[in-house]
Design a protein around this motif. Structure first.
Motif, PDB file in Angstrom:
ATOM      1  N   PHE A 334      64.226  34.107  34.703  1.00 38.27           N
ATOM      2  CA  PHE A 334      63.073  34.807  34.406  1.00 38.27           C
ATOM      3  C   PHE A 334      63.044  35.994  33.256  1.00 38.27           C
ATOM      4  N   ARG A 335      64.491  36.526  33.059  1.00 35.60           N
ATOM      5  CA  ARG A 335      64.643  37.670  32.346  1.00 35.60           C
ATOM      6  C   ARG A 335      64.161  37.272  30.610  1.00 35.60           C
ATOM      7  N   GLN A 336      63.150  38.194  30.376  1.00 34.90           N
ATOM      8  CA  GLN A 336      62.759  38.131  29.009  1.00 34.90           C
ATOM      9  C   GLN A 336      62.165  36.950  28.643  1.00 34.90           C
ATOM     10  N   ARG A 337      61.511  36.309  29.384  1.00 34.89           N
ATOM     11  CA  ARG A 337      60.722  34.970  29.427  1.00 34.89           C
ATOM     12  C   ARG A 337      59.162  35.288  28.977  1.00 34.89           C
ATOM     13  N   PHE A 338      58.907  36.434  29.736  1.00 40.49           N
ATOM     14  CA  PHE A 338      57.558  36.692  29.663  1.00 40.49           C
ATOM     15  C   PHE A 338      56.860  37.870  28.664  1.00 40.49           C
ATOM     16  N   ASN A 339      55.896  37.373  27.981  1.00 45.55           N
ATOM     17  CA  ASN A 339      55.220  38.389  27.071  1.00 45.55           C
ATOM     18  C   ASN A 339      53.837  39.150  27.937  1.00 45.55           C
ATOM     19  N   LEU A 340      54.043  39.941  28.530  1.00 43.32           N
ATOM     20  CA  LEU A 340      53.059  40.526  29.469  1.00 43.32           C
ATOM     21  C   LEU A 340      52.210  41.546  28.627  1.00 43.32           C
ATOM     22  N   GLN A 341      52.228  41.582  27.375  1.00 45.75           N
ATOM     23  CA  GLN A 341      51.202  42.283  26.677  1.00 45.75           C
ATOM     24  C   GLN A 341      50.132  41.206  26.080  1.00 45.75           C
ATOM     25  N   GLN A 342      50.385  40.077  26.325  1.00 39.61           N
ATOM     26  CA  GLN A 342      49.316  39.035  26.073  1.00 39.61           C
ATOM     27  C   GLN A 342      49.222  38.364  27.353  1.00 39.61           C
ATOM     28  N   VAL A 343      48.089  38.500  28.260  1.00 39.31           N
ATOM     29  CA  VAL A 343      47.952  37.948  29.578  1.00 39.31           C
ATOM     30  C   VAL A 343      46.314  37.137  29.545  1.00 39.31           C
ATOM     31  N   GLY A 344      46.228  36.215  30.056  1.00 39.77           N
ATOM     32  CA  GLY A 344      44.944  35.620  30.230  1.00 39.77           C
ATOM     33  C   GLY A 344      44.602  35.187  31.669  1.00 39.77           C
ATOM     34  N   VAL A 345      43.524  34.819  32.181  1.00 33.54           N
ATOM     35  CA  VAL A 345      43.301  34.380  33.515  1.00 33.54           C
ATOM     36  C   VAL A 345      42.231  33.505  33.439  1.00 33.54           C
ATOM     37  N   ILE A 346      42.361  32.142  34.495  1.00 32.36           N
ATOM     38  CA  ILE A 346      41.333  31.188  34.473  1.00 32.36           C
ATOM     39  C   ILE A 346      41.393  31.087  36.002  1.00 32.36           C
ATOM     40  N   GLY A 347      39.968  30.963  36.440  1.00 32.67           N
ATOM     41  CA  GLY A 347      39.637  30.732  37.774  1.00 32.67           C
ATOM     42  C   GLY A 347      38.304  29.878  37.976  1.00 32.67           C
ATOM     43  N   GLN A 348      38.369  29.160  39.183  1.00 31.43           N
ATOM     44  CA  GLN A 348      37.488  28.236  39.415  1.00 31.43           C
ATOM     45  C   GLN A 348      36.696  28.645  40.574  1.00 31.43           C
ATOM     46  N   SER A 349      35.243  28.675  40.675  1.00 34.59           N
ATOM     47  CA  SER A 349      34.468  29.051  41.852  1.00 34.59           C
ATOM     48  C   SER A 349      34.711  30.429  42.648  1.00 34.59           C
ATOM     49  N   PHE A 350      35.452  30.532  43.867  1.00 32.50           N
ATOM     50  CA  PHE A 350      35.960  31.941  43.991  1.00 32.50           C
ATOM     51  C   PHE A 350      37.072  32.439  43.227  1.00 32.50           C
ATOM     52  N   GLY A 351      37.652  31.478  42.702  1.00 36.32           N
ATOM     53  CA  GLY A 351      38.617  31.990  41.581  1.00 36.32           C
ATOM     54  C   GLY A 351      37.914  32.312  40.131  1.00 36.32           C
ATOM     55  N   GLY A 352      36.872  31.774  39.946  1.00 37.61           N
ATOM     56  CA  GLY A 352      36.168  32.216  38.800  1.00 37.61           C
ATOM     57  C   GLY A 352      35.710  33.706  39.010  1.00 37.61           C
ATOM     58  N   TYR A 353      35.061  34.005  40.274  1.00 35.70           N
ATOM     59  CA  TYR A 353      34.737  35.552  40.716  1.00 35.70           C
ATOM     60  C   TYR A 353      36.051  36.229  40.430  1.00 35.70           C
ATOM     61  N   THR A 354      37.188  35.737  40.819  1.00 35.71           N
ATOM     62  CA  THR A 354      38.427  36.511  40.717  1.00 35.71           C
ATOM     63  C   THR A 354      38.664  36.876  39.603  1.00 35.71           C
ATOM     64  N   ALA A 355      38.683  35.917  38.359  1.00 32.80           N
ATOM     65  CA  ALA A 355      38.959  36.332  36.850  1.00 32.80           C
ATOM     66  C   ALA A 355      37.774  37.190  36.624  1.00 32.80           C
ATOM     67  N   LEU A 356      36.758  37.188  36.712  1.00 40.04           N
ATOM     68  CA  LEU A 356      35.773  38.105  36.053  1.00 40.04           C
ATOM     69  C   LEU A 356      35.898  39.317  36.510  1.00 40.04           C
ATOM     70  N   ALA A 357      36.267  39.665  38.015  1.00 40.60           N
ATOM     71  CA  ALA A 357      36.698  40.798  38.497  1.00 40.60           C
ATOM     72  C   ALA A 357      37.842  41.435  37.832  1.00 40.60           C
ATOM     73  N   LEU A 358      38.843  40.808  37.387  1.00 43.10           N
ATOM     74  CA  LEU A 358      40.218  41.376  36.722  1.00 43.10           C
ATOM     75  C   LEU A 358      39.515  41.659  35.421  1.00 43.10           C
ATOM     76  N   ALA A 359      38.738  41.046  34.778  1.00 39.97           N
ATOM     77  CA  ALA A 359      38.286  41.083  33.302  1.00 39.97           C
ATOM     78  C   ALA A 359      37.534  42.117  33.152  1.00 39.97           C
ATOM     79  N   GLY A 360      36.979  42.913  34.308  1.00 39.01           N
ATOM     80  CA  GLY A 360      36.261  44.161  34.182  1.00 39.01           C
ATOM     81  C   GLY A 360      35.081  44.169  34.927  1.00 39.01           C
ATOM     82  N   ALA A 361      34.672  43.136  35.698  1.00 46.02           N
ATOM     83  CA  ALA A 361      33.298  43.254  36.416  1.00 46.02           C
ATOM     84  C   ALA A 361      33.535  43.819  37.840  1.00 46.02           C
ATOM     85  N   PRO A 362      32.916  44.983  38.289  1.00 46.58           N
ATOM     86  CA  PRO A 362      33.364  45.437  39.535  1.00 46.58           C
ATOM     87  C   PRO A 362      32.167  44.930  40.609  1.00 46.58           C
ATOM     88  N   LEU A 363      32.571  44.754  41.805  1.00 42.03           N
ATOM     89  CA  LEU A 363      31.559  44.581  42.949  1.00 42.03           C
ATOM     90  C   LEU A 363      30.249  45.428  42.991  1.00 42.03           C
TER      91      LEU A 363
END
Length: 542
Positions: A334-363
């Motif tokens: 794992f060492r130096q394998r991840f660029n955590l300045q560039q992160v995206g999220v994908i979710g489906q259904s309840f996971g779609g809610y999860t993705a949008l919550a992380l993107a900036g939409a609060p409850l």
């Protein structure tokens, strides 16, 4: 009208039952009719002062042989042949649920609510409270029958010799369904028309798209699995797909739907890894396949705890923290394998809610309190899940993660838990993906209207025509309950193809910051990969 409605309504009841069973992916079990003991002999259809009666034995003979006795013939003589075939199929098609699964679910709060709603439409000779008990018992007995839980078996197991279907209430339900469908079809037609106009008016040449995103990328990759412990009760596995590279690679997180697991989008994780993305796929322990199994076995009393609206985004925040730690560790995997300045999220259904919550939409607790519980006539099944959030303490839970640079939400549930006031707070690029025949998170209220609420400078709406709530999901070998084929839909491989193509183009554009991929999000390119059996449209607003 009553003669045609006798066959039409029963067919609709069967279809409605299958739709409800299909919503298992977001955690809801079947809700059909009836109850045990004597077994109903006659079915009365009532509409105001009008009443007509049908022998259930006559229905049985017709369903199994296609033969109509004189009594039944008077009801179906004006029904179209296609409707009659649908009616017969609805009577005999088994719902794939076992006796224990039925009995455990029907004693949960969600099960009780569904039984109450059914009892308002299907009635026997007993008071309402006994009718609810009878409907529950009939479901259990029918599921134990050697032919399984079918509409016909439910009729046979009903605890009263006479049962009645209130056609007025059925009409209210059908009217609500037709209203939703008419509005949805109008919006869908407009999206498709706008998409085709852009395609037809385009001057882009075919050679403008040198890459074929229908094919995999050039990176080889390896899969690693880890287990994370947020606390003593929140322990969950994560599959990580890591491209072979000498430099750290951008990271994509995939969040599965309720009742699914991390295998649901393994196909997408592999495709993104082949294009150079690290892909991490967690399994959310309070809303995964194991939670559904716990509900069916009696270990759990609810489809998912309301706290999952909080825990799911926090799972991903914790996962990103752990990837940061691993990135700085001495572990060569794992060492130096991840660029955590560039992160995206994908979710489906309840996971779609999860993705949008992380993107900036609060409850949106103001919206939740005003909208819950949902109307009895609502056919938006996702509201049963969304309204669980009313039991949460209304406060700011800080679910947004600034490390997320772009989000894709497939069949997300948004209308109540977020609403306009929440979604318009998102500032990063967003893609909403909708299925035109999604009966769980319907396109119009859950994706099409919410798309107009987004204020982010880069937003895309994707419409998969003939796509269901389940079209993009890969079947899990560990699924608790198989979804009926009619609800899964046809041509699911096309839907997965679209998800692969669009996810690569979107994440390359907005996470990897490669502007050369933005052309692959254009109507012209999307039209070039669209399949006749399941056409796709895309709209962009920037």
């Amino acid at each position: 009208m009553i003669r045609w409605f006798a066959s039409s309504t029963l067919a609709r009841i069967g279809i409605f039952a299958n739709i409800t069973v299909g919503s298992l992916t977001i955690g809801f079990l079947p809700v059909l009719v009836t109850s045990p003991s004597l077994g109903a002999e006659r079915l009365t259809l009532s509409y105001g002062v009008l009443q007509r009666s049908i022998s259930i034995d006559a229905l049985d003979i017709y369903a199994r042989t296609g033969k109509l006795d004189d009594e039944l013939a008077t009801y179906v003589q004006y029904a179209p042949k296609e409707q009659l075939a649908e009616f017969r199929k609805a009577l005999l098609t088994p719902v794939p649920l076992k006796t224990l699964e039925i009995s455990q679910f029907l004693y949960t709060p969600t099960g009780e609510r569904l039984l109450k709603r059914i009892s308002e439409i299907i009635q026997g000779e007993s008071p309402t409270n006994k009718q609810i008990q009878g409907i529950r018992a009939a479901l259990i007995l029918a599921s134990a029958d050697k032919e399984g839980l079918t509409l016909l078996n439910l009729l046979h197991k009903f605890p009263s010799r006479e049962m009645s279907i209130n056609l007025a209430k059925c009409l209210d339900l059908v009217g609500a369904f037709n209203s939703l469908m008419n509005q949805s079809q109008g919006a869908i037609a407009q999206i498709n028309q706008e998409f085709l106009e852009k395609v037809n008016n385009s001057s882009l040449a075919t050679n403008s798209f040198p890459l074929d995103l229908r094919k995999g990328g050039t990176f080889s990759w390896e899969q690693k699995s880890i287990k994370l412990s947020r606390n003593s009760e929140r322990i969950f596995p994560v599959d990580i797909y890591i491209p072979e590279s000498t430099t750290p690679r951008p990271v994509i997180i995939i969040s599965h739907g309720l009742g699914n697991d991390r295998s649901s989008f393994a196909y997408l994780a592999k495709r993104l890894a082949s294009y150079g993305f690290v892909v991490a796929v967690p399994e959310h322990p309070g809303s995964d396949n194991k939670q559904l199994q716990g509900l069916l076995s009696g270990i759990s009393s609810e489809v998912t705890p309301p706290q999952e609206f909080i825990e799911r985004p926090l799972d991903i925040q914790f996962l990103l923290d752990e990837l940061t730690r691993l990135n700085q560790s001495n572990d060569r995997n794992f060492r130096q394998r991840f660029n955590l300045q560039q992160v995206g999220v994908i979710g489906q259904s309840f996971g779609g809610y999860t993705a949008l919550a992380l993107a900036g939409a609060p409850l949106n607790f103001t919206k939740i309190r005003a909208s819950c519980p949902p109307s009895d006539n609502s056919l938006n099944i996702s509201l049963l899940l969304q309204c669980l959030a009313v039991r949460l303490e209304p406060k700011n839970y800080n679910l947004t993660d600034s490390r997320i640079k772009a989000a894709i939400a497939i069949n997300p549930l948004t209308s109540v838990v977020m609403g306009k006031e929440s979604l318009n707070q998102i500032k990063i690029p967003v893609m909403l993906v909708s299925g035109s025949i999604d009966t769980v998170t319907p396109a119009l209220p859950e994706q099409i209207q919410p798309f107009s609420w987004l204020q982010t400078p880069s937003k895309y709406l994707v419409l998969i025509n003939n796509g269901t709530h389940f079209s993009t999901i890969l079947d899990s070998p560990d699924a608790s309950i198989p979804i009926p084929e009619a609800l899964l839909g046809k041509n699911r491989s096309f839907a997965r193809l679209y998800v692969n193509v669009l996810s690569v183009a979107f994440m390359q554009s907005f996470v990897n910051n490669d502007s050369s991929y933005q052309g692959y999000l254009s109507p012209e390119y999307v039209n070039s990969v669209s399949q006749v059996a399941m056409p796709i449209s895309i709209l962009e607003q920037r």
